[in-house]
Scaffold this active site. Structure first.
Site, PDB file in Angstrom:
ATOM      1  N   MET A  61       1.387  -1.121   0.008  1.00 26.89           N
ATOM      2  CA  MET A  61      -0.364   0.116  -0.290  1.00 26.89           C
ATOM      3  C   MET A  61       0.548   1.100  -0.033  1.00 26.89           C
ATOM      4  SD  MET A  61      -2.375   1.314   2.989  1.00 26.89           S
ATOM      5  CE  MET A  61      -1.901   1.537   4.071  1.00 26.89           C
ATOM      6  N   ASN A  62       0.587   2.006  -0.726  1.00 28.50           N
ATOM      7  CA  ASN A  62       1.326   4.201  -0.505  1.00 28.50           C
ATOM      8  C   ASN A  62      -0.129   4.793  -0.564  1.00 28.50           C
ATOM      9  OD1 ASN A  62       1.968   2.814  -3.213  1.00 28.50           O
ATOM     10  ND2 ASN A  62       2.228   5.260  -3.178  1.00 28.50           N
ATOM     11  N   ASP A  63      -0.315   5.568  -1.432  1.00 26.19           N
ATOM     12  CA  ASP A  63      -1.144   6.739  -0.560  1.00 26.19           C
ATOM     13  C   ASP A  63      -2.508   6.163  -0.546  1.00 26.19           C
ATOM     14  OD1 ASP A  63       1.842   7.594  -2.012  1.00 26.19           O
ATOM     15  OD2 ASP A  63       0.551   8.572  -3.730  1.00 26.19           O
ATOM     16  N   GLN A  80      -3.224   3.558  -3.066  1.00 27.22           N
ATOM     17  CA  GLN A  80      -2.943   3.283  -3.596  1.00 27.22           C
ATOM     18  C   GLN A  80      -2.720   1.107  -3.408  1.00 27.22           C
ATOM     19  OE1 GLN A  80      -1.349   4.722  -7.212  1.00 27.22           O
ATOM     20  NE2 GLN A  80      -3.179   4.891  -6.611  1.00 27.22           N
ATOM     21  N   PHE A 121      -3.395   5.629 -11.061  1.00 22.75           N
ATOM     22  CA  PHE A 121      -2.095   6.634  -9.800  1.00 22.75           C
ATOM     23  C   PHE A 121      -2.909   7.267  -8.787  1.00 22.75           C
ATOM     24  CE2 PHE A 121       2.660   6.471 -11.452  1.00 22.75           C
ATOM     25  CZ  PHE A 121       2.551   5.072 -11.860  1.00 22.75           C
ATOM     26  N   SER A 122      -2.807   7.959  -7.929  1.00 17.68           N
ATOM     27  CA  SER A 122      -3.061   8.998  -7.019  1.00 17.68           C
ATOM     28  C   SER A 122      -4.074   9.528  -7.276  1.00 17.68           C
ATOM     29  CB  SER A 122      -2.712   9.551  -6.059  1.00 17.68           C
ATOM     30  OG  SER A 122      -1.592   9.013  -4.753  1.00 17.68           O
ATOM     31  N   ASP A 188      -1.945  13.321  -9.486  1.00 18.87           N
ATOM     32  CA  ASP A 188      -2.068  13.319  -8.187  1.00 18.87           C
ATOM     33  C   ASP A 188      -3.337  14.647  -8.125  1.00 18.87           C
ATOM     34  OD1 ASP A 188      -0.295  11.194  -7.700  1.00 18.87           O
ATOM     35  OD2 ASP A 188       0.398  13.082  -6.871  1.00 18.87           O
ATOM     36  N   TRP A 328       9.581   6.627   0.876  1.00 19.88           N
ATOM     37  CA  TRP A 328      10.046   5.927  -0.053  1.00 19.88           C
ATOM     38  C   TRP A 328      11.568   4.895  -0.434  1.00 19.88           C
ATOM     39  CZ3 TRP A 328       6.938   3.215  -3.113  1.00 19.88           C
ATOM     40  CH2 TRP A 328       5.724   4.044  -3.255  1.00 19.88           C
TER      41      TRP A 328
END
Ligand SMILES: *[C@@H]1O[C@H](CO)[C@@H](O)[C@H](O)[C@H]1NC(C)=O
Ligand SMILES: *[C@@H]1O[C@H](CO)[C@@H](O)[C@H](O)[C@H]1NC(C)=O
Ligand SMILES: *[C@@H]1O[C@H](CO)[C@@H](O)[C@H](O)[C@H]1NC(C)=O
Ligand SMILES: *[C@@H]1O[C@H](CO)[C@@H](O)[C@H](O)[C@H]1NC(C)=O
Ligand SMILES: *[C@@H]1O[C@H](CO)[C@@H](O)[C@H](O)[C@H]1NC(C)=O
Ligand SMILES: *[C@@H]1O[C@H](CO)[C@@H](O)[C@H](O)[C@H]1NC(C)=O
Ligand SMILES: *[C@@H]1O[C@H](CO)[C@@H](O)[C@H](O)[C@H]1NC(C)=O
Ligand SMILES: *[C@@H]1O[C@H](CO)[C@@H](O)[C@H](O)[C@H]1NC(C)=O
Ligand SMILES: *[C@@H]1O[C@H](CO)[C@@H](O)[C@H](O)[C@H]1NC(C)=O
Ligand SMILES: *[C@@H]1O[C@H](CO)[C@@H](O)[C@H](O)[C@H]1NC(C)=O
Ligand SMILES: *[C@@H]1O[C@H](CO)[C@@H](O)[C@H](O)[C@H]1NC(C)=O
Length: 532
Positions: A61-63, A80, A121-122, A188, A328
């Site tokens: 997972m990210n943003d 994400q 993407f975000s 984004d 990151w």
């Protein structure tokens, strides 16, 4: 998020792993392995799994993305997500819902890329009660998601809409993309409503510029202005937010929320190139008139003194935010990969702007009402000055410390309050403290250097946050592999991932050197295991 720059700058092991994943994806053009609607099961029993913070069922997972509250009062968190690997790549929108921002239910994947060379993407989501988009024949609960579709050639902005409060989406195939400037570094989008039109902030990532666009219908976007080269540059700008937040005074109990007055805040996440390395978020209080944002001053302010708070997003039309608790520089390598998952979100935060006098306007990030998970009070001590208060816990622990000082206090040469989390029977510990006096007065620090669960050249272990006055309140949550400390109701916040090799289960809160007449009260709570 950026896949390209991460390859250039992140530590070799993680980068190679994610590069391999992306190359594998690039070699075919079959439909995604994990389409929208797929339910992902999770095993939440791992020793490093946070109990009170959100983490994905499995994978990477990210943003945080698309956060909004539906008309039933349910909080929606998208994120994400790579459902098929424990490194970044193959980007989808994962989805979870909550009645209180602490008890989360994993939902099926909300958005999947159209094929394996593309990535969702975000982006953000809005409610469209007036049907400005024309997507909604029969509902005033319409939800529209606005996100970046990444392909090897371009980053374009697309829409998807939902008739069922954000559980399932239909992509706007006949009109997508709705915004394409011919760039592969343009991403984004975060959209808000301003009086009579929609406003998008979006990153021209490699040009240190946040674009502001306006639209009557979410479909046709007009460039309105740019905010360029403000504050810290880093290497790229990402994940901007423009949000209206209430203004409070320095007494956090008096926050103006109801009269519609407020200050705008522009947040810009930057990566790589944060002052502490890797990724971080800076913010700018200011004014917004529907097309132009004007920062109140020229200062660059960071939202966190730790390294693990990035890409934070505000819920649509609510001054409540959540960030991604990682960096990151090392996120693709952290040891939670052994449990099949990587990355957690920060605690939810209620934000306001405080007038900090000569230091200007400051964003205060309070811990969002924890009461739904404050289940078991382990200690209460109203006479904790110059003493130690201890507790054993099993899952996640919250502490709350109030300090009342006499007028014109004078401190011993070393005066402060420390919080040490230890494992029984090993010499590992996580140490943090607030120093009233000593080498750096009025500062809070975290030292994750005495834990044995992870080594990495960029896994920096000591962090210091400072303020100009003595703290009145210090709160913190330790949650298996995540520690967060909040000074004065969130005026100074430190978020740090931590990796003990055995679970930490004992908390000691000690204070010393406080002047005569100082009063310190301490409460320690075991937090509910929200995944049990
Ligand atoms: C994958 O989808 C993207 C976005 O729709 C499109 O531009 C690209 O041509 C597709 N690639 C293949 C190989 O089908
Ligand atoms: C919806 O319409 C009302 C009434 O015109 C208006 O006050 C409001 O700002 C609009 N909101 C959105 C999100 O369209
Ligand atoms: C929303 O707008 C579309 C397009 O104009 C229209 O067909 C639809 O009837 C509208 N929905 C409502 C509830 O008015
Ligand atoms: C509303 O309209 C959409 C699109 O036609 C349809 O899929 C959905 O089932 C309808 N919902 C209700 C409650 O009628
Ligand atoms: C909203 O709440 C109502 C009443 O509890 C429920 O019937 C409905 O299913 C909910 N809708 C969604 C999309 O969650
Ligand atoms: C806004 O910034 C973008 C990216 O640098 C640039 O291409 C565009 O020309 C700028 N627009 C204006 C009006 O300055
Ligand atoms: C809160 O702030 C407002 C505006 O600054 C002020 O009028 C009011 O007296 C304050 N209330 C308290 C309880 O401090
Ligand atoms: C918003 O601010 C800009 C820059 O100061 C100005 O050019 C513009 O006219 C303002 N718009 C409104 C609606 O006040
Ligand atoms: C924490 O503070 C107590 C009381 O001052 C002190 O005895 C102890 O050594 C300190 N512990 C650490 C780990 O700094
Ligand atoms: C704390 O201990 C110091 C001596 O180290 C003493 O001077 C001070 O009065 C004590 N403070 C309180 C609140 O007991
Ligand atoms: C600290 O103060 C806050 C607000 O005044 C209060 O809600 C909280 O219960 C206090 N905590 C302790 C440990 O005294």
């Amino acid at each position: 998020m950026t896949l390209n720059t991460r390859h250039l700058f992140s530590y070799a092991a993680g980068a190679l792993a994610s590069l391999a994943a992306i190359n594998a994806a690039d070699s075919t053009s079959t439909p995604p392995e994990t389409p929208a609607g797929t339910s992902i099961e999770g095993d939440y029993t791992g020793a490093l799994r946070p109990r009170a913070h959100f983490s994905p069922p499995k994978g990477f997972m990210n943003d945080p993305n698309g956060m909004f509250v539906d008309n039933n009062g349910t909080w929606h968190l998208y994120y994400q997500y790579n459902p098929t690997d424990i490194v970044a790549g193959n980007q989808h929108w994962g989805h979870a819902t909550s009645p209180d921002l602490y008890h989360w239910t994993n939902q099926p994947i909300a958005l999947a890329p159209p094929n394996s060379t593309a990535g969702v993407f975000s982006g953000s989501a809005v409610l469209d009660p007036n049907n400005t988009s024309g997507f909604f024949p029969n509902t005033t609960d319409g939800v529209v998601a606005i996100y970046t579709l990444n392909t090897p050639e371009r980053q374009v902005q697309e829409l998807a809409y939902s008739y069922d409060n954000g559980y399932t989406f239909t992509t706007y195939d006949e009109g997508n993309p709705v915004l394409d400037v011919g760039s592969n570094q343009f991403r984004d989008p975060k959209v808000i409503w301003y009086e009579d039109h929609w406003v998008m902030v979006i990153a021209y990532a490699s040009e240190y510029t946040i674009g502001i666009f306006t639209s009557p219908d979410l479909k046709d976007w007009t460039h309105a202005s740019n905010v360029s080269h403000v504050g810290l540059l880093g290497i790229q700008y990402e994940c901007p937010n423009l949000a209206k937040v209430p203004i409070g005074n320095s007494d956090s109990s008096n926050v103006t929320t109801s009269d519609g007055e407020g200050e705008y805040v522009l947040t810009i996440s930057l990566n790589p190139g944060a002052p502490l390395g890797g990724s971080i978020t800076q913010y700018f209080p200011g004014s917004f008139n529907g097309t132009h944002f004007t920062p109140r001053d020229n200062a660059a302010r960071l939202s966190n003194f730790g390294k693990d708070d990035y890409a934070g997003q505000f819920f649509y039309d609510h001054p409540v935010s959540i960030g991604w608790a990682s960096n990151w520089q090392y996120t693709n390598s952290v040891p939670t990969g052994n449990e099949g998952w990587r990355s957690a979100m920060t605690l939810p935060r209620k934000n306001y702007i405080q007038d900090n006098g000569i230091a200007g306007y400051q964003l205060v990030q309070e811990i969002y009402d924890l009461s739904p998970i404050l289940k078991n009070r382990l200690q209460i001590n109203d006479d904790a000055a110059n003493g130690t208060t201890s507790a054993h816990f099993t899952n996640a622990v919250y502490f709350d410390i109030n300090v009342t000082l006499p007028d014109s206090p004078t401190f011993e040469t070393v005066a402060g309050i420390n919080f040490t989390f230890a494992a029984d029977g090993t010499d590992e510990y996580l140490k943090s403290a607030y120093a009233f006096a000593g080498s750096v007065p009025y500062s809070v620090w975290i030292d994750r250097g005495h834990l044995d669960g992870f080594e990495h050249p960029y896994f920096t272990d000591k962090f210091l946050g400072s303020q100009v006055r003595a703290a009145k309140r210090i709160q913190g949550v330790f949650d298996r592999s995540l520690f967060e400390v909040y000074v004065d109701g969130g005026a100074v916040v430190g978020t740090s991932v931590v990796f003990p090799s055995t679970p930490l289960t004992k908390l000691d809160i000690g204070s010393s050197g406080l002047p005569e007449g100082a009063q310190v009260s301490v409460a320690i709570w075991e937090l509910e295991d929200t995944w049990a």
